[in-house]
Design a protein around this motif. Structure first.
Motif, PDB file in Angstrom:
ATOM      1  N   LYS A 166     -15.330  -1.414   0.570  1.00  0.00           N
ATOM      2  CA  LYS A 166     -14.357  -1.288   1.757  1.00  0.00           C
ATOM      3  C   LYS A 166     -13.238  -2.027   1.987  1.00  0.00           C
ATOM      4  CE  LYS A 166     -14.992  -1.224   6.214  1.00  0.00           C
ATOM      5  NZ  LYS A 166     -15.563  -1.008   7.093  1.00  0.00           N
ATOM      6  N   CYS A 167     -12.020  -1.593   1.557  1.00  0.00           N
ATOM      7  CA  CYS A 167     -10.969  -2.252   1.824  1.00  0.00           C
ATOM      8  C   CYS A 167     -10.531  -3.495   2.498  1.00  0.00           C
ATOM      9  CB  CYS A 167      -9.965  -1.194   1.636  1.00  0.00           C
ATOM     10  SG  CYS A 167      -8.413  -2.368   2.000  1.00  0.00           S
ATOM     11  N   ALA A 168     -10.650  -5.112   2.523  1.00  0.00           N
ATOM     12  CA  ALA A 168     -10.473  -5.185   4.304  1.00  0.00           C
ATOM     13  C   ALA A 168      -9.652  -5.510   5.424  1.00  0.00           C
ATOM     14  CB  ALA A 168     -10.672  -6.858   3.173  1.00  0.00           C
ATOM     15  N   ASN A 169      -8.072  -4.818   4.566  1.00  0.00           N
ATOM     16  CA  ASN A 169      -7.361  -4.674   4.976  1.00  0.00           C
ATOM     17  C   ASN A 169      -7.832  -3.221   6.337  1.00  0.00           C
ATOM     18  OD1 ASN A 169      -4.635  -3.635   6.125  1.00  0.00           O
ATOM     19  ND2 ASN A 169      -3.797  -2.550   4.147  1.00  0.00           N
ATOM     20  N   GLY A 170      -7.404  -3.956   7.253  1.00  0.00           N
ATOM     21  CA  GLY A 170      -7.898  -3.180   8.398  1.00  0.00           C
ATOM     22  C   GLY A 170      -7.400  -2.150   8.978  1.00  0.00           C
ATOM     23  N   LYS A 171      -5.678  -1.795   8.375  1.00  0.00           N
ATOM     24  CA  LYS A 171      -5.707  -0.568   8.474  1.00  0.00           C
ATOM     25  C   LYS A 171      -5.678   0.256   7.310  1.00  0.00           C
ATOM     26  CE  LYS A 171      -1.505  -3.580  10.322  1.00  0.00           C
ATOM     27  NZ  LYS A 171      -0.055  -4.090   9.718  1.00  0.00           N
ATOM     28  N   CYS A 172      -6.372  -0.360   6.478  1.00  0.00           N
ATOM     29  CA  CYS A 172      -6.141   0.918   5.578  1.00  0.00           C
ATOM     30  C   CYS A 172      -8.277   0.763   5.138  1.00  0.00           C
ATOM     31  CB  CYS A 172      -6.386   0.087   3.466  1.00  0.00           C
ATOM     32  SG  CYS A 172      -6.817   0.978   2.689  1.00  0.00           S
ATOM     33  N   SER A 173      -8.832  -0.093   5.537  1.00  0.00           N
ATOM     34  CA  SER A 173     -10.357  -0.074   5.262  1.00  0.00           C
ATOM     35  C   SER A 173     -10.245   1.690   3.940  1.00  0.00           C
ATOM     36  CB  SER A 173     -10.854   0.962   6.463  1.00  0.00           C
ATOM     37  OG  SER A 173     -10.849   0.046   7.667  1.00  0.00           O
ATOM     38  N   HIS A 174      -9.896   1.611   3.188  1.00  0.00           N
ATOM     39  CA  HIS A 174     -10.255   2.870   2.042  1.00  0.00           C
ATOM     40  C   HIS A 174     -11.187   2.047   0.989  1.00  0.00           C
ATOM     41  CE1 HIS A 174      -9.777   5.577  -1.094  1.00  0.00           C
ATOM     42  NE2 HIS A 174      -9.683   4.786  -2.249  1.00  0.00           N
ATOM     43  N   ARG A 175     -12.545   3.323   1.271  1.00  0.00           N
ATOM     44  CA  ARG A 175     -13.747   2.947   1.103  1.00  0.00           C
ATOM     45  C   ARG A 175     -13.626   3.576  -0.951  1.00  0.00           C
ATOM     46  NH1 ARG A 175     -17.871   4.884   5.325  1.00  0.00           N
ATOM     47  NH2 ARG A 175     -16.704   3.273   6.743  1.00  0.00           N
ATOM     48  N   CYS A 227      -9.411  -5.299  -5.535  1.00  0.00           N
ATOM     49  CA  CYS A 227      -8.081  -4.504  -5.804  1.00  0.00           C
ATOM     50  C   CYS A 227      -8.182  -2.818  -5.017  1.00  0.00           C
ATOM     51  CB  CYS A 227      -6.827  -4.166  -7.756  1.00  0.00           C
ATOM     52  SG  CYS A 227      -6.054  -3.984  -6.152  1.00  0.00           S
ATOM     53  N   CYS A 228      -8.051  -2.938  -3.995  1.00  0.00           N
ATOM     54  CA  CYS A 228      -7.932  -1.801  -3.197  1.00  0.00           C
ATOM     55  C   CYS A 228      -7.154  -0.675  -3.783  1.00  0.00           C
ATOM     56  CB  CYS A 228      -7.649  -1.419  -1.616  1.00  0.00           C
ATOM     57  SG  CYS A 228      -7.549   0.548  -1.063  1.00  0.00           S
ATOM     58  N   PRO A 229      -7.726   0.197  -4.589  1.00  0.00           N
ATOM     59  CA  PRO A 229      -6.817   1.151  -4.919  1.00  0.00           C
ATOM     60  C   PRO A 229      -5.641   2.346  -3.949  1.00  0.00           C
ATOM     61  CG  PRO A 229      -9.187   2.531  -5.052  1.00  0.00           C
ATOM     62  CD  PRO A 229      -9.144   1.249  -4.286  1.00  0.00           C
ATOM     63  N   LYS A 230      -5.793   1.908  -3.074  1.00  0.00           N
ATOM     64  CA  LYS A 230      -4.751   3.026  -2.161  1.00  0.00           C
ATOM     65  C   LYS A 230      -3.533   2.083  -1.501  1.00  0.00           C
ATOM     66  CE  LYS A 230      -4.637   5.574   1.359  1.00  0.00           C
ATOM     67  NZ  LYS A 230      -6.227   6.229   2.816  1.00  0.00           N
ATOM     68  N   CYS A 231      -3.791   0.764  -1.690  1.00  0.00           N
ATOM     69  CA  CYS A 231      -3.288  -0.456  -0.439  1.00  0.00           C
ATOM     70  C   CYS A 231      -2.916  -1.471  -1.861  1.00  0.00           C
ATOM     71  CB  CYS A 231      -2.915  -0.316   0.959  1.00  0.00           C
ATOM     72  SG  CYS A 231      -4.528  -1.394   0.899  1.00  0.00           S
ATOM     73  N   GLU A 232      -3.745  -1.528  -2.898  1.00  0.00           N
ATOM     74  CA  GLU A 232      -3.511  -3.097  -3.616  1.00  0.00           C
ATOM     75  C   GLU A 232      -3.973  -4.220  -3.021  1.00  0.00           C
ATOM     76  OE1 GLU A 232      -0.068  -2.444  -5.538  1.00  0.00           O
ATOM     77  OE2 GLU A 232      -0.917  -0.843  -7.140  1.00  0.00           O
ATOM     78  N   HIS A 233      -4.222  -3.768  -1.348  1.00  0.00           N
ATOM     79  CA  HIS A 233      -4.652  -5.327  -1.015  1.00  0.00           C
ATOM     80  C   HIS A 233      -6.136  -5.571  -1.451  1.00  0.00           C
ATOM     81  CE1 HIS A 233      -5.123  -7.246   2.516  1.00  0.00           C
ATOM     82  NE2 HIS A 233      -7.226  -7.158   2.270  1.00  0.00           N
ATOM     83  N   GLY A 234      -6.067  -7.031  -1.971  1.00  0.00           N
ATOM     84  CA  GLY A 234      -6.585  -8.019  -3.066  1.00  0.00           C
ATOM     85  C   GLY A 234      -8.274  -8.096  -2.423  1.00  0.00           C
TER      86      GLY A 234
HETATM   87 ZN   LIG Z   1      -6.459  -0.630   0.903  1.00  0.00          ZN
END
Ligand SMILES: [Zn+2]
Ligand SMILES: [Zn+2]
Length: 111
Positions: free
Chosen positions: A98-107, A70-77
């Motif tokens: 690294k978030c798999a949501n291309g618009k987020c890519s939070h690490r 779970c991405c802590p920024k966008c909650e992408h799974g």
């Molecule tokens: Zn994310």
């Protein structure tokens, strides 16, 4: 992390060389993939250090596994995960995500 040798298809192992270098090496043939980057000294990584300081260039992520996280920024799974041995020998590796949501890519990191 699972990366496979392009010549013999066996599992590549992550190993350190020259104290701070990092590479993927095949265990059954001479194939070596050098990661063109120097890690900070093994023991100088602190919890307040940014993930970007440890994993910067995209080549690690090209070899990364996609996993449920779970991405802590966008909650992408889903996120890409790279496991690196950055602490003392024998301790469990640290997981970098690294978030798999291309618009987020939070690490972020774990461990
Ligand atoms: Zn994310
Ligand atoms: Zn090989």
């Amino acid at each position: 992390m699972q990366a496979f040798c392009p010549t013999c298809a066996n599992l590549l192992m992550v190993e350190f060389f020259d104290l701070t270098g990092l590479r993927y090496a095949c265990q059954t043939c001479p194939y070596v993939y050098n990661v063109d980057r120097k890690l900070a000294k093994k023991h100088s990584l602190h919890s307040d250090q940014k993930v970007e300081d440890v994993i910067g260039p995209p080549e690690e992520w090209e070899l990364a596994d996609k996993t449920e996280a779970c991405c802590p920024k966008c909650e992408h799974g889903y996120a890409f995960v790279v496991n690196l041995q950055i602490s003392a020998e024998g301790e469990p590796p640290t997981s970098f995500y690294k978030c798999a949501n291309g618009k987020c890519s939070h690490r972020w990191r774990e461990g």
